[in-house]
Design a protein around this motif. Structure first.
Motif, short mmCIF file in Angstrom:
data_model
loop_
_atom_site.label_atom_id
_atom_site.label_comp_id
_atom_site.label_asym_id
_atom_site.label_seq_id
_atom_site.Cartn_x
_atom_site.Cartn_y
_atom_site.Cartn_z
N GLY A 1 0.81 -1.21 0.00
CA GLY A 1 0.00 0.00 0.00
C GLY A 1 0.84 1.26 0.00
N LYS A 2 1.97 1.22 0.71
CA LYS A 2 2.86 2.39 0.75
C LYS A 2 3.53 2.64 -0.60
CE LYS A 2 4.20 2.02 5.64
NZ LYS A 2 5.33 1.70 6.56
N SER A 3 3.63 1.59 -1.42
CA SER A 3 4.38 1.69 -2.68
C SER A 3 3.56 2.25 -3.84
CB SER A 3 4.93 0.31 -3.07
OG SER A 3 3.89 -0.54 -3.54
N ILE A 4 2.26 2.40 -3.65
CA ILE A 4 1.40 2.88 -4.74
C ILE A 4 0.53 4.03 -4.25
CG2 ILE A 4 1.36 0.67 -5.97
CD1 ILE A 4 -1.33 0.08 -4.66
N SER A 5 0.04 4.81 -5.20
CA SER A 5 -0.85 5.94 -4.87
C SER A 5 -2.02 5.95 -5.85
CB SER A 5 -0.08 7.27 -4.95
OG SER A 5 0.97 7.30 -4.02
N PRO A 6 -2.97 5.05 -5.65
CA PRO A 6 -4.09 5.00 -6.59
C PRO A 6 -5.02 6.20 -6.46
CG PRO A 6 -4.48 3.55 -4.72
CD PRO A 6 -3.08 4.06 -4.58
N LYS A 7 -5.67 6.52 -7.56
CA LYS A 7 -6.69 7.58 -7.53
C LYS A 7 -8.03 7.05 -7.06
CE LYS A 7 -4.58 10.21 -11.31
NZ LYS A 7 -4.74 10.68 -12.72
N ALA A 8 -8.22 5.75 -7.22
CA ALA A 8 -9.45 5.08 -6.78
C ALA A 8 -9.16 3.58 -6.73
CB ALA A 8 -10.61 5.37 -7.72
N PHE B 1 -4.21 0.31 3.27
CA PHE B 1 -4.38 1.76 3.40
C PHE B 1 -5.10 2.02 4.73
CE2 PHE B 1 -4.82 0.55 -1.11
CZ PHE B 1 -3.67 1.15 -1.63
N PRO B 2 -4.38 2.06 5.84
CA PRO B 2 -5.03 2.18 7.16
C PRO B 2 -5.98 3.36 7.28
CG PRO B 2 -2.70 1.61 7.41
CD PRO B 2 -2.91 1.92 5.96
N THR B 3 -5.67 4.43 6.59
CA THR B 3 -6.57 5.59 6.56
C THR B 3 -7.11 5.74 5.14
OG1 THR B 3 -5.31 6.73 8.29
CG2 THR B 3 -6.79 8.07 6.93
N PRO B 4 -8.39 5.47 4.91
CA PRO B 4 -8.91 5.57 3.54
C PRO B 4 -8.83 6.99 3.02
CG PRO B 4 -10.70 5.26 5.13
CD PRO B 4 -9.42 5.09 5.89
N ALA B 5 -8.31 7.12 1.81
CA ALA B 5 -8.10 8.45 1.25
C ALA B 5 -8.66 8.61 -0.16
CB ALA B 5 -6.60 8.79 1.25
N VAL B 6 -9.03 7.50 -0.80
CA VAL B 6 -9.53 7.57 -2.18
C VAL B 6 -10.83 6.79 -2.27
CG1 VAL B 6 -7.19 7.79 -3.11
CG2 VAL B 6 -8.26 5.52 -2.97
N LEU C 1 -6.66 1.23 -9.03
CA LEU C 1 -6.23 -0.08 -8.57
C LEU C 1 -7.41 -1.05 -8.59
CD1 LEU C 1 -4.24 -2.08 -7.20
CD2 LEU C 1 -4.92 -1.06 -5.00
N ILE C 2 -7.26 -2.13 -9.34
CA ILE C 2 -8.27 -3.19 -9.36
C ILE C 2 -7.78 -4.33 -8.47
CG2 ILE C 2 -9.48 -4.88 -10.80
CD1 ILE C 2 -9.11 -2.93 -13.15
#
Length: 255
Positions: A29-36, A119-124, A156-157
């Motif tokens: 999770g730390k290695s990626i930054s999905p938009k959704a 992603f412990p804190t949902p952001a997307v 991210l799928i």
């Protein structure tokens, strides 16, 4: 670009235990930054493919029992995205795949447990999609194909399930993985990496220990959806592999 993945979500205890798999999920999770995030969960079965379509914060569904009270206190307040859900629905409809939209259902543990660890804190926004376990593997793959290209949009799928999921065969005294479960996963990995779709679509008759590994396919078929959604020019990669209680597989694959 963020490749689609299949993740083994295992027991709900993943939400509160630290294991090799939860450590993998956190680092991934730390290695990626999905938009959704679009997640197909083994714990939502419908005859017609159904997509969560709401802009609201999801309810956290505790679709299990007999676990510690601590689990029932966890909230995962991810939001949906009605516009994105409609765009995804249109992709399926363009391929002749019937869909329904759901405006009320929350996130079941097949979704919120792995997402919590990634992603412990949902952001997307999160779009949750149901599965129909009775469709053949080739049709599951075709469902995934309808979403090809979303990885280029950094969406991210995730297919959330398990390659080996036979609760009656769990070996609570096991110190090592059961050989029959390992052999099944090895067969899958080999055929995924050479993209032998004919063999994979006919796993029930060709894979070793298939009936033992997959007594019912709801946890297994998210693998085919994730596989179908990936770029076929890429070689699938094992991104995590571990086992608990003998045969519960946490095999995770990137497509």
């Amino acid at each position: 670009m963020i490749s689609p993945i299949f993740v083994g979500h295992g027991s709900p205890m993943m939400a509160i235990q630290d294991t090799a798999c939860t450590q993998f999920l956190l680092e991934y999770g730390k290695s990626i930054s999905p938009k959704a995030i679009v997640i197909f969960t083994a714990h939502w079965e419908t005859e017609v493919l159904t997509i969560s379509a709401s802009d609201d914060v999801y309810e956290t569904i505790y679709d299990f029992r007999g676990f510690p009270d601590e689990l029932f206190q966890i909230k995962y307040p991810a939001k949906g995205d009605k516009a994105l859900a409609s765009q995804i629905a249109a992709r399926f409809q363009a391929k002749g795949i019937a869909v329904n939209l759901d405006t009320a259902r929350g996130l079941d543990h097949g979704s919120w447990v792995p997402l919590l660890r990634m992603f412990p804190t949902p952001a997307v926004p999160v779009i949750q999609i149901s599965v129909n376990p009775y469709l053949p593997p080739a049709e599951q793959y075709r469902i995934g194909e309808a979403l090809r290209g979303l990885d280029q949009e950094d969406i991210l799928i995730i297919g959330s399930g398990a390659t080996v999921h036979n609760l009656r065969a769990l070996n609570w005294e096991a110190k090592e993985p059961d050989a029959w479960a390992v052999d099944f996963d090895e067969w899958l990995i080999t055929n995924m990496q050479v993209q032998n779709l004919e063999a994979l679509f006919n796993y029930e008759s060709q894979a070793p220990n298939a009936r033992m590994a997959v007594p019912r396919p709801e946890h297994f078929i998210p693998l085919y959806i994730a596989m179908g959604s990936g770029d076929p020019s890429r070689t699938p990669q094992v991104i995590h592999r571990s086992y608990e209680v003998g045969s519960l597989s946490y095999l995770s694959v990137s497509f």
